[in-house]
Write an enzyme that holds these catalytic residues in place. Sequence first.
Site, short mmCIF file in Angstrom:
data_model
loop_
_atom_site.label_atom_id
_atom_site.label_comp_id
_atom_site.label_asym_id
_atom_site.label_seq_id
_atom_site.Cartn_x
_atom_site.Cartn_y
_atom_site.Cartn_z
N ASP A 16 -2.30 11.95 -7.50
CA ASP A 16 -2.42 10.54 -7.13
C ASP A 16 -3.47 9.92 -8.04
O ASP A 16 -4.22 10.63 -8.71
CB ASP A 16 -2.86 10.44 -5.65
CG ASP A 16 -3.06 9.00 -5.20
OD1 ASP A 16 -2.19 8.16 -5.50
OD2 ASP A 16 -4.09 8.70 -4.59
N SER A 17 -3.53 8.60 -8.00
CA SER A 17 -4.56 7.90 -8.77
C SER A 17 -5.97 8.21 -8.24
O SER A 17 -6.95 7.99 -8.93
CB SER A 17 -4.31 6.40 -8.70
OG SER A 17 -4.23 5.98 -7.34
N TYR A 48 -4.47 2.39 -10.02
CA TYR A 48 -3.31 2.28 -10.91
C TYR A 48 -2.52 1.00 -10.58
O TYR A 48 -1.80 0.47 -11.41
CB TYR A 48 -2.36 3.46 -10.72
CG TYR A 48 -2.77 4.77 -11.34
CD1 TYR A 48 -4.05 4.98 -11.88
CD2 TYR A 48 -1.85 5.82 -11.39
CE1 TYR A 48 -4.39 6.21 -12.44
CE2 TYR A 48 -2.18 7.04 -11.97
CZ TYR A 48 -3.45 7.23 -12.48
OH TYR A 48 -3.77 8.44 -13.03
N CYS A 79 1.48 9.27 -5.38
CA CYS A 79 1.09 7.87 -5.57
C CYS A 79 2.34 6.98 -5.61
O CYS A 79 3.27 7.25 -6.38
CB CYS A 79 0.35 7.78 -6.90
SG CYS A 79 -0.17 6.13 -7.35
N ASN A 80 2.35 5.95 -4.80
CA ASN A 80 3.51 5.04 -4.78
C ASN A 80 3.69 4.34 -6.13
O ASN A 80 4.80 4.14 -6.60
CB ASN A 80 3.33 3.97 -3.70
CG ASN A 80 3.51 4.55 -2.31
OD1 ASN A 80 4.56 4.40 -1.72
ND2 ASN A 80 2.49 5.21 -1.80
N GLU A 158 -11.19 1.89 1.13
CA GLU A 158 -12.21 2.72 0.48
C GLU A 158 -13.61 2.36 0.97
O GLU A 158 -14.51 3.18 0.97
CB GLU A 158 -12.08 2.62 -1.05
CG GLU A 158 -10.71 3.14 -1.48
CD GLU A 158 -10.70 3.87 -2.80
OE1 GLU A 158 -11.67 3.78 -3.55
OE2 GLU A 158 -9.66 4.54 -3.07
N CYS A 190 2.02 2.38 0.01
CA CYS A 190 0.80 2.68 -0.76
C CYS A 190 0.06 3.76 0.01
O CYS A 190 0.02 3.73 1.25
CB CYS A 190 -0.05 1.42 -0.88
SG CYS A 190 -1.68 1.70 -1.59
N HIS A 192 -2.91 4.30 0.65
CA HIS A 192 -4.06 3.91 1.48
C HIS A 192 -3.66 3.27 2.80
O HIS A 192 -4.44 3.26 3.75
CB HIS A 192 -4.94 2.91 0.73
CG HIS A 192 -5.76 3.53 -0.36
ND1 HIS A 192 -5.18 4.25 -1.39
CD2 HIS A 192 -7.09 3.56 -0.58
CE1 HIS A 192 -6.14 4.68 -2.20
NE2 HIS A 192 -7.30 4.27 -1.73
#
Length: 275
Positions: A16-17, A48, A79-80, A158, A190, A192
């Site tokens: 993932d990013s 990203y 990662c989407n 985050e 996503c 997150h």
Amino acid sequence: MKTVRPEIDAPIGVFDSGVGGLTVIRSLLSLLPNEKFIYVGDTARVPYGTKSPETVRRYALEIAGFLLKSQVKMVVAACNTVSALAMDKLRLFLPVSVLGVIEPGARAALAASKHRRVGVIGTEATVRSRAYQQAINRLDDSIKVFSSPCPLFVPLVEEGWLGHAVTKQVAAQYLSPLLAKKIDTLVLGCTHYPLLKPVIQRVAGPGVELIDSADETAKAVRSRLEQDGLLLPPSRKRGGAEFFSSDDPAKFMFLGQKFLGSALRGVERIQLEGV
Ligand code: DGL
């Protein structure tokens, strides 16, 4: 290119990013407890989702190069944004099976939608790519798909502002055009966004089903391993995951535990190279 017959004992590469893909690792660890995983989070270059397709593809290939050297038997783009933009390039480059999160998410959305009106939220790059729309309409072209980017969600998560009043306001603002379209299903496109499920559900209301592609992706990984004859039997259990990040491991561990749902035991810093 599928020229290599990987070893059944080899690990599965997941990337993932940043830390977000740990939501996918969490589902993978619970569905596939015998398998060994290697997780790479490109925390030096996250996000990203605000970058151009060319840059996202280049980053994805650099991580794929690292995973290839680790002799993985399969690669999962957790990662989407990468799944939306780089699957073709990854499949050309890697000699092992490559799975993303978009197709599994699309399948879950199709199964959930009763009135055939699906909303998709994701990063700017994911929404601009229309990858979810295309994946859903490939399965059923009568489904109406409405998408909206939610760029502020990633920094809010985050920052740990999961239940903050500001996050609720932002969610209400982002979701209102989709709710006006009378969606009955919303894809959290996503890594997150699953952490914002409670606030998103409150804003969207009980009539909207939220789709988190992590569990569906884990199921897709299991069936591909079965198809490829690479599913580890309990007698050959390896289990667990090793974590690598391209920036400060301490920050990765701190943020990562929220996504993984448990503490990370160790994270190794790596230098990603051009391929
Ligand atoms: N992992 C990204 C995704 O799922 C979100 C964070 C980023 O923008 O890199 O699209």
